[in-house]
Design an enzyme around this catalytic site. Structure first.
Site, PDB file in Angstrom:
ATOM      1  N   ASP A  45     -18.934 -48.182  -1.744  1.00  0.00           N
ATOM      2  CA  ASP A  45     -17.947 -47.597  -1.060  1.00  0.00           C
ATOM      3  C   ASP A  45     -16.840 -48.420  -0.329  1.00  0.00           C
ATOM      4  O   ASP A  45     -16.914 -49.183   0.443  1.00  0.00           O
ATOM      5  CB  ASP A  45     -19.116 -47.089   0.350  1.00  0.00           C
ATOM      6  CG  ASP A  45     -18.434 -46.212   1.234  1.00  0.00           C
ATOM      7  OD1 ASP A  45     -18.245 -45.077   1.067  1.00  0.00           O
ATOM      8  OD2 ASP A  45     -17.472 -46.820   2.355  1.00  0.00           O
ATOM      9  N   TYR A  50      -9.169 -50.112   3.590  1.00  0.00           N
ATOM     10  CA  TYR A  50      -9.585 -51.502   3.325  1.00  0.00           C
ATOM     11  C   TYR A  50      -8.818 -52.341   2.343  1.00  0.00           C
ATOM     12  O   TYR A  50      -9.080 -53.701   2.319  1.00  0.00           O
ATOM     13  CB  TYR A  50     -11.191 -51.364   2.495  1.00  0.00           C
ATOM     14  CG  TYR A  50     -11.978 -50.475   3.356  1.00  0.00           C
ATOM     15  CD1 TYR A  50     -11.838 -50.033   4.662  1.00  0.00           C
ATOM     16  CD2 TYR A  50     -13.293 -49.964   2.738  1.00  0.00           C
ATOM     17  CE1 TYR A  50     -12.811 -49.240   5.404  1.00  0.00           C
ATOM     18  CE2 TYR A  50     -14.150 -49.229   3.260  1.00  0.00           C
ATOM     19  CZ  TYR A  50     -13.873 -48.816   4.646  1.00  0.00           C
ATOM     20  OH  TYR A  50     -14.864 -47.949   4.964  1.00  0.00           O
ATOM     21  N   LYS A  75     -11.578 -43.322   0.118  1.00  0.00           N
ATOM     22  CA  LYS A  75     -11.247 -42.440   1.326  1.00  0.00           C
ATOM     23  C   LYS A  75      -9.631 -42.480   1.628  1.00  0.00           C
ATOM     24  O   LYS A  75      -9.277 -43.492   1.407  1.00  0.00           O
ATOM     25  CB  LYS A  75     -11.812 -43.023   2.575  1.00  0.00           C
ATOM     26  CG  LYS A  75     -13.471 -43.221   2.584  1.00  0.00           C
ATOM     27  CD  LYS A  75     -14.005 -43.708   3.831  1.00  0.00           C
ATOM     28  CE  LYS A  75     -15.330 -44.448   3.400  1.00  0.00           C
ATOM     29  NZ  LYS A  75     -15.426 -45.995   2.964  1.00  0.00           N
ATOM     30  N   HIS A 108     -10.807 -39.915   5.601  1.00  0.00           N
ATOM     31  CA  HIS A 108     -11.441 -40.926   6.261  1.00  0.00           C
ATOM     32  C   HIS A 108     -11.686 -40.464   7.798  1.00  0.00           C
ATOM     33  O   HIS A 108     -12.743 -41.013   8.574  1.00  0.00           O
ATOM     34  CB  HIS A 108     -10.530 -42.354   6.069  1.00  0.00           C
ATOM     35  CG  HIS A 108     -11.263 -43.686   6.160  1.00  0.00           C
ATOM     36  ND1 HIS A 108     -10.776 -44.695   5.751  1.00  0.00           N
ATOM     37  CD2 HIS A 108     -12.269 -43.924   7.195  1.00  0.00           C
ATOM     38  CE1 HIS A 108     -11.587 -45.622   6.299  1.00  0.00           C
ATOM     39  NE2 HIS A 108     -12.475 -45.024   6.982  1.00  0.00           N
TER      40      HIS A 108
HETATM   41  P1  NDP Z   1     -22.973 -53.165   8.517  1.00  0.00           P
HETATM   42  O1  NDP Z   1     -23.938 -52.349   9.533  1.00  0.00           O
HETATM   43  O2  NDP Z   1     -23.364 -52.651   7.061  1.00  0.00           O
HETATM   44  O3  NDP Z   1     -23.336 -54.714   8.805  1.00  0.00           O
HETATM   45  C1  NDP Z   1     -22.598 -55.529   8.232  1.00  0.00           C
HETATM   46  C2  NDP Z   1     -22.716 -56.985   9.181  1.00  0.00           C
HETATM   47  O4  NDP Z   1     -24.007 -57.445   9.062  1.00  0.00           O
HETATM   48  C3  NDP Z   1     -21.964 -57.916   8.605  1.00  0.00           C
HETATM   49  O5  NDP Z   1     -21.299 -58.914   9.650  1.00  0.00           O
HETATM   50  C4  NDP Z   1     -22.817 -58.745   7.579  1.00  0.00           C
HETATM   51  O6  NDP Z   1     -22.471 -60.030   7.645  1.00  0.00           O
HETATM   52  C5  NDP Z   1     -24.161 -58.409   8.550  1.00  0.00           C
HETATM   53  N1  NDP Z   1     -25.300 -58.360   7.518  1.00  0.00           N
HETATM   54  C6  NDP Z   1     -25.576 -57.871   6.420  1.00  0.00           C
HETATM   55  N2  NDP Z   1     -26.766 -57.765   5.953  1.00  0.00           N
HETATM   56  C7  NDP Z   1     -27.548 -58.606   6.844  1.00  0.00           C
HETATM   57  C8  NDP Z   1     -28.958 -58.958   6.779  1.00  0.00           C
HETATM   58  N3  NDP Z   1     -29.633 -58.416   6.193  1.00  0.00           N
HETATM   59  N4  NDP Z   1     -29.440 -59.627   8.006  1.00  0.00           N
HETATM   60  C9  NDP Z   1     -28.301 -59.819   8.950  1.00  0.00           C
HETATM   61  N5  NDP Z   1     -27.154 -59.624   9.032  1.00  0.00           N
HETATM   62  C10 NDP Z   1     -26.689 -58.644   7.747  1.00  0.00           C
HETATM   63  O7  NDP Z   1     -21.620 -52.659   9.060  1.00  0.00           O
HETATM   64  P2  NDP Z   1     -20.339 -52.316   8.409  1.00  0.00           P
HETATM   65  O8  NDP Z   1     -19.324 -51.908   9.316  1.00  0.00           O
HETATM   66  O9  NDP Z   1     -19.975 -53.213   7.256  1.00  0.00           O
HETATM   67  O10 NDP Z   1     -20.896 -50.803   7.538  1.00  0.00           O
HETATM   68  C11 NDP Z   1     -21.302 -50.744   6.216  1.00  0.00           C
HETATM   69  C12 NDP Z   1     -20.077 -49.901   5.480  1.00  0.00           C
HETATM   70  O11 NDP Z   1     -19.898 -48.872   5.847  1.00  0.00           O
HETATM   71  C13 NDP Z   1     -18.769 -50.539   5.158  1.00  0.00           C
HETATM   72  O12 NDP Z   1     -18.609 -51.510   4.504  1.00  0.00           O
HETATM   73  C14 NDP Z   1     -18.092 -49.211   4.985  1.00  0.00           C
HETATM   74  O13 NDP Z   1     -18.178 -49.173   3.502  1.00  0.00           O
HETATM   75  C15 NDP Z   1     -18.787 -48.409   5.951  1.00  0.00           C
HETATM   76  N6  NDP Z   1     -18.041 -48.048   7.128  1.00  0.00           N
HETATM   77  C16 NDP Z   1     -17.263 -46.733   7.014  1.00  0.00           C
HETATM   78  C17 NDP Z   1     -16.433 -46.465   8.140  1.00  0.00           C
HETATM   79  C18 NDP Z   1     -15.863 -45.082   8.167  1.00  0.00           C
HETATM   80  O14 NDP Z   1     -15.016 -45.054   9.053  1.00  0.00           O
HETATM   81  N7  NDP Z   1     -16.048 -44.239   7.317  1.00  0.00           N
HETATM   82  C19 NDP Z   1     -16.527 -47.546   9.274  1.00  0.00           C
HETATM   83  C20 NDP Z   1     -17.305 -48.412   9.097  1.00  0.00           C
HETATM   84  C21 NDP Z   1     -17.725 -48.917   8.152  1.00  0.00           C
HETATM   85  P3  NDP Z   1     -22.504 -60.933   6.336  1.00  0.00           P
HETATM   86  O15 NDP Z   1     -21.410 -60.175   5.458  1.00  0.00           O
HETATM   87  O16 NDP Z   1     -21.851 -62.414   6.800  1.00  0.00           O
HETATM   88  O17 NDP Z   1     -23.720 -61.017   5.501  1.00  0.00           O
END
Ligand code: NDP
Length: 281
Positions: A45, A50, A75, A108
């Site tokens: 995704d 991004y 998006k 988006h």
């Molecule tokens: P997430 O809920 O996926 O959380 C990501 C965070 O959690 C990062 O800081 C990561 O750190 C940490 N993390 C990942 N795995 C673990 C684990 N197993 N245990 C503890 N911490 C963990 O948040 P996102 O906001 O990134 O959302 C995911 C996806 O959703 C995005 O990448 C995007 O594709 C989509 N999205 C879409 C939006 C929209 O407007 N359409 C808005 C926001 C997100 P680290 O990388 O250091 O592991």
């Protein structure tokens, strides 16, 4: 680990678990996606916003995985809602990804306070990409129930998904049920609440009980609710952990305990789509 697929209203299907690349820097994206593909993720995704579509393209080319095993979403950026801009922007997305055809392309954000409140002409324009075969499916993101009603009423074209913020602290039930009413699959963004599920005592207790991590418990909650998810991590160990969620189940009791963590609007981490109007420069 086999990732289940969810049927979409247009007869296609989507892997229920994918990998999100929001906030992965353009320089790191190819390497991060390469690692995710090695772990087993096949659904990626990304978004124009991004600025890392090119890195996704580089990683999928290098991996040599058959195209029909991959599921790629991008998006439309918030500055490209006018039909001509959307057409140009979509062409650039395909170019950056190095693809002739994308699996799923989304608006988006609805941007209801911009473009004289017109997101319907943008939605109609995405329909052209399905007709000319360059998008297998189209959908929306961050659409509130009234936005969804409007595009369906005015075009008759139902988005296959609505990608919105959903996690245990913000269950977003109003939008999820509006999606269901139209036959739209909910994609839950920030599924582990940007990592903060790890700090919650209740989730921690369930995690101890089932012998999993808090992130796995939250991800499994989404899977059992039937939503599509794509957690993001730059760390291979976490990518693996987030992928290993199909060999255990949460009891109905654990599911309802997690349901009770919903804080309504107070639990929202991202912007409210009714007022979000950011256009990157
Ligand atoms: P997430 O809920 O996926 O959380 C990501 C965070 O959690 C990062 O800081 C990561 O750190 C940490 N993390 C990942 N795995 C673990 C684990 N197993 N245990 C503890 N911490 C963990 O948040 P996102 O906001 O990134 O959302 C995911 C996806 O959703 C995005 O990448 C995007 O594709 C989509 N999205 C879409 C939006 C929209 O407007 N359409 C808005 C926001 C997100 P680290 O990388 O250091 O592991």
């Amino acid at each position: 680990m086999t990732v289940p697929r969810i049927e979409l209203i247009n007869g296609t299907s989507i892997p229920q678990l994918g990998f999100g690349v929001a906030q992965v820097s353009p320089e790191d994206t190819a390497d991060t996606v390469r690692k995710a593909l090695e772990v087993g993720y096949r659904h990626i995704d990304t978004a124009q916003m991004y600025e890392n579509e090119a890195g996704v393209g580089e990683a999928i080319r290098a991996a040599g995985i058959p195209r029909d095993e991959l599921y790629i979403t991008s998006k439309l950026n918030t500055g490209f809602h006018r039909p001509e801009d959307a057409r140009v922007g979509f062409g650039e997305t395909l170019e950056r990804l190095g693809l002739d055809r994308i699996d799923l392309f989304l608006i988006h954000w609805p941007m209801p306070t911009q473009y004289d409140g017109d997101f319907v002409s943008t939605w109609k324009t995405l329909g052209e990409f399905v007709e000319d075969g360059r998008a297998a499916s189209i959908g929306v993101s961050n659409f509130q129930p009234d936005h969804l009603d409007k595009i369906v009423a005015e075009t008759g074209v139902v988005p296959v998904v609505n990608q919105v913020e959903v996690h245990p602290f913000f269950a977003n039930e109003g939008v999820r049920s509006a999606n269901a009413k139209h036959g739209v699959v909910t994609e839950a963004w920030s599924p582990i609440a940007q990592g903060t599920v790890s700090d919650d005592d209740t989730i921690g207790e369930i995690a101890t009980l089932v012998g999993r991590s808090p992130a796995q418990v939250a991800l499994r909650w989404h899977i059992q609710r039937g939503d599509v998810i794509f957690p993001k991590s730059t760390k291979v160990e976490r990518m693996k952990q987030n992928f290993e969620i199909f060999d255990f189940e949460l009891s109905p009791n654990a599911m309802s305990t997690l349901d009770e963590l919903d804080r309504g609007e107070a639990g929202r981490l991202g912007p409210n789509p009714d007022v979000f109007d950011y256009i990157p420069s």
